[in-house]
Design a protein around this motif. Structure first.
Motif, PDB file in Angstrom:
ATOM      1  N   ALA A 177       0.854  -1.075   0.217  1.00 46.59           N
ATOM      2  CA  ALA A 177       0.071  -0.046   0.047  1.00 46.59           C
ATOM      3  C   ALA A 177       0.936   1.262  -0.049  1.00 46.59           C
ATOM      4  N   ALA A 178       0.563   2.393  -0.739  1.00 52.54           N
ATOM      5  CA  ALA A 178       1.375   3.391  -0.905  1.00 52.54           C
ATOM      6  C   ALA A 178       1.645   4.183   0.404  1.00 52.54           C
TER       7      ALA A 178
ATOM      8  N   ALA B 203      -7.041   2.666  19.838  1.00 55.28           N
ATOM      9  CA  ALA B 203      -7.657   4.048  20.030  1.00 55.28           C
ATOM     10  C   ALA B 203      -7.784   4.739  18.875  1.00 55.28           C
ATOM     11  N   MET B 204      -6.505   5.040  18.054  1.00 47.86           N
ATOM     12  CA  MET B 204      -6.355   5.829  16.999  1.00 47.86           C
ATOM     13  C   MET B 204      -7.103   5.092  15.879  1.00 47.86           C
ATOM     14  N   GLY B 205      -7.423   3.841  15.560  1.00 54.93           N
ATOM     15  CA  GLY B 205      -8.134   3.296  14.568  1.00 54.93           C
ATOM     16  C   GLY B 205      -9.626   3.774  15.029  1.00 54.93           C
TER      17      GLY B 205
ATOM     18  N   MET C 248       0.560   4.613   9.560  1.00 59.19           N
ATOM     19  CA  MET C 248      -0.205   3.350   9.279  1.00 59.19           C
ATOM     20  C   MET C 248      -1.643   3.336   9.079  1.00 59.19           C
ATOM     21  N   LEU C 249      -2.412   4.392   9.708  1.00 58.91           N
ATOM     22  CA  LEU C 249      -3.823   4.387   9.561  1.00 58.91           C
ATOM     23  C   LEU C 249      -4.091   5.569   8.625  1.00 58.91           C
TER      24      LEU C 249
ATOM     25  N   ASP D 177      -9.786   9.089  10.756  1.00 57.00           N
ATOM     26  CA  ASP D 177     -10.103   8.529   9.461  1.00 57.00           C
ATOM     27  C   ASP D 177      -8.805   9.020   8.484  1.00 57.00           C
ATOM     28  N   ALA D 178      -8.580   8.516   7.219  1.00 57.30           N
ATOM     29  CA  ALA D 178      -7.533   8.584   6.472  1.00 57.30           C
ATOM     30  C   ALA D 178      -7.442  10.220   6.238  1.00 57.30           C
ATOM     31  N   GLY D 179      -6.190  11.051   6.353  1.00 54.26           N
ATOM     32  CA  GLY D 179      -6.029  12.510   6.223  1.00 54.26           C
ATOM     33  C   GLY D 179      -6.368  13.386   7.707  1.00 54.26           C
ATOM     34  N   ASP D 180      -6.883  12.593   8.732  1.00 50.07           N
ATOM     35  CA  ASP D 180      -7.079  13.368   9.897  1.00 50.07           C
ATOM     36  C   ASP D 180      -5.548  13.569  10.481  1.00 50.07           C
TER      37      ASP D 180
END
Length: 392
Positions: free
Chosen positions: A5-6, A103-105, A130-131, A109-112
């Motif tokens: 994944a990029a 907790a982070m998951g 990683m998230l 969201d992506a970009g947060d």
């Protein structure tokens, strides 16, 4: 071939682990780079794990943990942290590392964006990347006593900011935030409607001041608290931690625990019950040992004229090596390891603000600790590690 994944290319490697792995290839190395307690695991804890294995307790448990452990944690939170929690707010994890990632998951969201301390523990930024979230460092500066500057921190908040991460007692700094500082941080999060993620892994190791859990200062239910048994009870390889959520997250937590780990191994959970409900003496002995090491190390550094941050807690010493490292402390620590056979963690591994500093673990045999510190070059030394001898 398929590609990763990029976003994985944005996940930084751990500068601590890189140095540690070099050290493992060498003979007779004094390793002061890794946060590993040198105390033994108390016998009542190991006995509980062994008994669980012998009794055949090797089946799945509930996703959140065995009832005895979750109730023991609820009791501990009330007794030692001033946190009133229900069992369904407590989730047993594979160490604090999984609790932080879990907790982070839930929160990003992506970009947060997540505000993380700089210097701060390496996995804070790694987890966020990683998230596909964005770690935004907030500086803990020497001129501010390594305490957050609330105005500077507030200036970093954008419409994408979702989480403020707090770490007290701090790894790598050993700084313990006062109630006033924590009230300011929690209040800032409330004003901007942010979640708070509180890393309290070193809660029992304070030499000066008192550890305060941010959740006790939060009337809104915005704090996720992360704890671990690894450092407190010298159980780093047993991998038991726990996440304490605000009320109302039992359903989603049951789902994400199932997706990530199902449950923590039962013998490990039995060891954790014994640790939390057993005698406190081993923890008190460890605290006294680390505090005495800190005092001995400080006296030696004072004598040699080497600057450092007096730790309030945890078991680390943050030492200024800018006079020797020439703006690249990562390379300097590697040369120091190869030439002096002493491994110390480069401060730059903990963020840009760590450049020029090193972290030394105080949880060590005192003679080895002091020997390692004697090998550090003092300001004005005739030769510095890595210097090229003069041809004259």
């Amino acid at each position: 071939m398929p590609q990763l994944a990029a976003h994985m290319s944005s996940v930084p490697e751990s500068g601590i682990r890189r140095l540690f792995e070099i050290a493992l290839t060498l003979d007779d190395v004094n390793i002061l780079a890794v946060g590993e307690p040198d105390q033994p695991v108390a016998s009542h804890i190991t006995d509980a794990a062994v008994s669980a294995w012998r009794a055949g307790e090797t089946r799945y448990t509930a996703n959140g943990g065995i009832p005895d452990l979750r109730r023991a944690i609820v009791d501990k939170l009330a007794r030692d942290n001033g946190i009133t929690a229900e069992v369904e707010q407590v989730w047993v994890t594979i160490g604090a590392t999984q609790a932080l990632f879990q907790a982070m998951g839930l929160l990003l969201d992506a970009g947060d964006e997540i505000l993380v301390p700089d210097p701060g523990y390496t996995t804070f930024g790694m987890n966020a990347r990683m998230l596909q979230a964005v770690p935004v460092p907030y500086r803990l500066a020497p001129e501010d006593g390594f305490i957050p500057d609330l105005a500077q921190l507030e200036s970093l908040i954008t419409p994408q900011t979702r989480v403020l991460l707090i770490n007290s007692p701090s790894n790598p700094l050993g700084r313990v935030f006062s109630t006033e500082v924590l009230e300011g941080l929690v209040g800032l999060a409330a004003r901007h409607d942010l979640w708070v993620l509180s890393d309290e892994v070193y809660e029992y190791f304070t030499f000066r001041g008192e550890h305060v859990s941010p959740a006790t200062l939060d009337p809104d239910g915005r704090v996720f608290s992360v704890f671990s048994l690894s450092k407190t009870y010298a159980m780093t390889g047993v991998r038991v931690g726990y996440l304490v959520t605000p009320p109302g997250f039992a359903g989603v937590m049951r789902t994400v625990q199932e997706a990530m780990i199902s449950c923590v191994p039962t013998p490990d959970q039995r060891a954790a019950v014994a640790a939390l409900t057993g005698p406190r003496e081993p923890v008190d002995v460890a605290l006294a040992h680390y505090a005495e090491n800190a005092a001995a190390a400080a006296a030696l550094l004072d004598e040699r004229g080497i600057a450092y941050l007096q730790p309030d807690g945890a078991f680390y010493l943050w030492i200024d090596m800018s006079h020797a490292s020439r703006g690249d402390v990562a390379s300097w620590t590697e040369r120091f390891l190869l030439e002096e056979r002493v491994a110390v963690a480069p401060g730059s591994a903990f963020g840009r603000s760590g450049e020029g500093w090193v972290r030394v673990c105080l949880a060590a045999d005192r003679a080895r600790l002091l020997d390692g510190l004697r090998r550090l070059p003092a300001p004005g030394s005739a030769a510095r590690v890595g210097d090229v001898p003069s041809a004259s």
